[in-house]
Design an enzyme around this catalytic site. Structure first.
Site, PDB file in Angstrom:
ATOM      1  N   HIS A 216     -11.496  -6.509   8.103  1.00  0.00           N
ATOM      2  CA  HIS A 216     -12.144  -6.186   6.835  1.00  0.00           C
ATOM      3  C   HIS A 216     -13.472  -5.477   7.058  1.00  0.00           C
ATOM      4  O   HIS A 216     -14.399  -5.618   6.264  1.00  0.00           O
ATOM      5  CB  HIS A 216     -12.360  -7.457   6.000  1.00  0.00           C
TER       6      HIS A 216
ATOM      7  N   GLU B 279       0.820  -1.210   0.000  1.00  0.00           N
ATOM      8  CA  GLU B 279       0.000   0.000   0.000  1.00  0.00           C
ATOM      9  C   GLU B 279       0.851   1.256   0.000  1.00  0.00           C
ATOM     10  O   GLU B 279       0.503   2.248  -0.658  1.00  0.00           O
ATOM     11  CB  GLU B 279      -0.942  -0.014   1.205  1.00  0.00           C
TER      12      GLU B 279
END
Length: 367
Positions: free
Chosen positions: A171, A101
């Site tokens: 998540h 990321e």
């Protein structure tokens, strides 16, 4: 105020009531489709992820400098938001990245600084934190530190956020509050497909770097007739979805749909008229719309999935108190996720569901 409070019945939150209200795993709302402005032309039936794909398709077709990239993006992405785009526009414009990321955002900043339209995808908002240094110290400050000689304003970073019914602690997070603390960027969260396409295109065309968070539970559950051609919706402008007189309800993303149901329940069970505002943009947020509504109703409830402490609701509550103090009939109430990691089997007890919000409305009216 007192006479209205006297008419209110009990609002139960025990396990039996929870079960009777059918707050089972999965969405705690019924999605209500909206209609597009007819002036925008031909429409097509799309869910939210297809609306995102349509926006990216419009961008790639009309801007030869535009690129879209991220983990698994060339394959369509885990949520299918980029299906078919690599085949249509080629591997040089739609491509996969390594599982990094920080690398994705760092490359995206450099690509935008070079003048190209850049749309980077972070596969889950929960994993954007390794890139936070790049976002906080590079993307948000690039224009300022260079005295406006350079900028990365053509940067848009997309990421799915929020509860999905089975995501558990890694998540399901809603990290938008971290980004709302960064001057120099914009933070946008849509509530449905029509909004998703118009707001994403607005972010891509905006002169400042934008962070666009997509509520993942809406990817498939939200379906509308979305204009096929490109269009933009205003960044920084909230929308009043339901007009009311007793309590202002403020939310964004998935929570807007929960609050729709809350407004209906408040009217039918408590005789309370609620005004519902979708923030759409939390940085910058629409002060004028929020303050006007709260000054009218005298009561304010703010709801979001992120934890209570330090959530964006705290900024809204403080701002409302500062600007609407003499019009308030009760303290501003926040209903949010609890100050714990996001749970798995207890997701529905963690979220700001209808019964929690309804109990808060009862307290506001009876204060």
């Amino acid at each position: 105020c007192r006479s209205l409070a006297a008419r209110l019945g009990p609002v139960c939150l025990d396990a039996a009531s929870f079960s009777r209200r059918r707050l089972s795993f999965g969405p705690q709302f019924v999605y209500t489709p909206e209609s597009a402005d007819k002036s925008l032309g031909e429409t097509s039936r799309m869910n939210l992820f297809q609306a995102v794909t349509s926006a990216l398709d419009n961008t790639l077709a009309n801007d030869p400098s535009a690129v879209v990239f991220g983990e698994d993006v060339a394959f369509g992405g885990v949520f299918r938001c980029t299906v078919g785009l690599k085949d249509k526009y080629g591997k040089d414009r739609v491509f996969n990245t390594p599982l990094s990321e920080q690398g994705i955002v760092g490359f995206a900043i450099g690509h935008a600084v070079a003048g190209a339209t850049t749309v980077a995808e972070i596969q889950f908002g929960d994993y954007i934190f390794p890139a936070f240094d790049q976002i906080a110290n590079e993307a948000s400050k690039y224009r300022y530190r260079s005295g406006n000689h350079f900028n990365c304003g053509s940067l848009t970073v997309r990421a799915p956020i929020g509860a999905v019914g089975h995501g558990a602690l890694y998540h399901s997070q809603s990290p938008e509050g971290f980004f709302a603390h960064l001057p120099g960027i914009k933070v946008v969260i849509p509530r449905g497909p029509i909004q998703a396409k118009g707001l994403l295109l607005a972010c891509i065309n905006d002169p400042d770097p934008c962070f666009y968070f997509e509520p993942k539970i809406l990817y498939r559950s939200a379906v509308e007739d979305v204009p096929v051609n490109g269009y933009v919706l205003p960044i920084g402008k909230a929308e009043v979805l339901i007009e009311g007189s007793d309590v202002t309800l403020i939310g964004y993303g998935t929570q807007v749909h929960v609050l729709r149901e809350v407004a209906r329940l408040a009217q039918s069970e408590l005789g309370v008229s609620c005004e519902l505002i979708d923030m759409r943009t939390i940085l910058p947020f629409d002060e004028e719309t929020v303050y006007a509504s709260v000054c009218k109703t005298g009561r304010c409830l703010i709801a979001h999935e992120a934890p209570l402490t330090g959530g964006f609701g705290a900024e809204l509550a403080a701002s409302v108190q500062e600007h609407c103090f003499l019009n308030l009939e009760a303290p501003v109430r926040r209903v949010a996720g609890h100050d714990t990691p996001f749970p798995h089997i207890f997701e529905n007890f963690y979220l700001p569901h209808q019964r929690r919000c309804l109990a808060a409305i009862k307290d506001l009216i009876g204060y």
